[in-house]
Enzyme design. Sequence first.
Site, PDB file in Angstrom:
ATOM      1  N   ASP A 215      15.311 -22.046 -51.559  1.00 54.96           N
ATOM      2  CA  ASP A 215      15.763 -22.141 -50.173  1.00 54.96           C
ATOM      3  C   ASP A 215      15.717 -20.774 -49.484  1.00 54.96           C
ATOM      4  O   ASP A 215      15.256 -20.656 -48.344  1.00 54.96           O
ATOM      5  CB  ASP A 215      17.189 -22.699 -50.138  1.00 54.96           C
ATOM      6  CG  ASP A 215      17.324 -23.801 -49.100  1.00 54.96           C
ATOM      7  OD1 ASP A 215      16.288 -24.320 -48.648  1.00 54.96           O
ATOM      8  OD2 ASP A 215      18.469 -24.148 -48.737  1.00 54.96           O
ATOM      9  N   ASP A 262      19.860 -30.707 -48.493  1.00 53.19           N
ATOM     10  CA  ASP A 262      21.187 -30.086 -48.508  1.00 53.19           C
ATOM     11  C   ASP A 262      22.297 -31.130 -48.686  1.00 53.19           C
ATOM     12  O   ASP A 262      23.464 -30.754 -48.835  1.00 53.19           O
ATOM     13  CB  ASP A 262      21.413 -29.324 -47.203  1.00 53.19           C
ATOM     14  CG  ASP A 262      20.384 -28.219 -47.006  1.00 53.19           C
ATOM     15  OD1 ASP A 262      19.980 -27.621 -48.014  1.00 53.19           O
ATOM     16  OD2 ASP A 262      19.970 -27.975 -45.853  1.00 53.19           O
TER      17      ASP A 262
END
Length: 444
Positions: A215, A262
């Site tokens: 990420d 997420d």
Amino acid sequence: MPQDAGLIGSYVSLGLQALIPIALGSFKSLKTPEATIRKRKLARKGQLLDGQEDSDDEGEEEIIEETLTWADSLLFPVFGSVALLGLFLIIKYVGKEWINTILGVYFTGAGMFAIHSTFSSITAWTLRAFGHKSITYHIRISAGIRQVFHLPTTLPSMILVPIAIALPLLYIPLGRPYILSNILALSLSTATLGLLKLDSFLTAFLLLGVLLVYDIFWVFATPVMVTVARSIDAPIKILSPKSSPFALNGKPLEFTMLGLGDIVIPGLVIALCLRFDLANYVKSHPNQEITTKSKFSKPYFITGLLSYIIGLTITILVMHTFKAAQPALLYLSPTCSLGPILLASIRGELKELWSWSDAPSTEEKEKKILDETIEAPSEAAMKARAEAKALVAQSENEDGNSEETKINGTSTLIEDDDDSWMNSGVVTPDDQGKARKRKGGKKK
């Protein structure tokens, strides 16, 4: 000030939307403990041999699932990077319209199954909360006395079928409205959490760690992830309008967004915490018949949810302060890892946490996915059961031994705990007195 109030409302809406699939998916990932399943199978076998109907097989249906190991965790960022970079290149050199059309069609099909699964679970839990238990109907297809297909369903689940088909089909014709996009995205997240399962906390923390690096790289080091998230108009993210959706033009101008990764990645860890709570409860209550609907304490699950809320709050505060997109896993991975570890340390269960495994047992791996039980009221099952009982009775009359019966000079062995006759066809003597096998039956 009004603008800040609108943003706060948008952030709260985003957080609540993220918690819904995590909670639902965690409970969907639960399965009935093996000890309870064995007890019910023994009881069901006795009912079938006594000519009674199998009155309660709830919770014993095979669940389609995919268990992820630590090796799979290491491959996540590899496949994710390939997919992300591929989408970025298509958007840059081909255009986003083409890829949006392809993804729209794909998610329309996948959304039908996801919405039906999610809405069926919500309906069942709601009805059960009000004390109503839906009748389970069984759709079965048999070849002779061998069952080859079994689909348990309920009336509410059947009623939801046209709704589950209609909503995704309207997604593209209605112009991909964000509300419908959110419904599809949240349903897909819930269904994914019910399907994918981590096998241990080692795998969970390793997955959070490698995706944290993934990420950070794709958000801070390159414009790839932000470009893809903003360009693709598909249910791969949840949206919340920064301003009122009932503005004069009827459309919100800007959105806050949260990617499904997420939600799903931390959700896998939180679902594992819930299954760990159930395993601990089963271990401390060995004589109790425990199912997925049993009430049990959930300290790790609650801690996981609180850890996610803290991590998401930090993400939103940093994003609001610096006015820039943030890799949510930068904050979610540490909080969702530290929460269960700290709780285990406080409770003195850190060793149990690390050593516990939710991987399928050898028996479960070898078990067939198709349910091979025979519907009790079916004519074939009743006939086969009657023939077996007649053979036992004949054996007892001839020599007082219920182990062996002779037919035209051929010995046929029937064991008290063997129900393979239900799955293997019928063994009959031929004209020479030799045992003949039909439909895959085993010669005895």
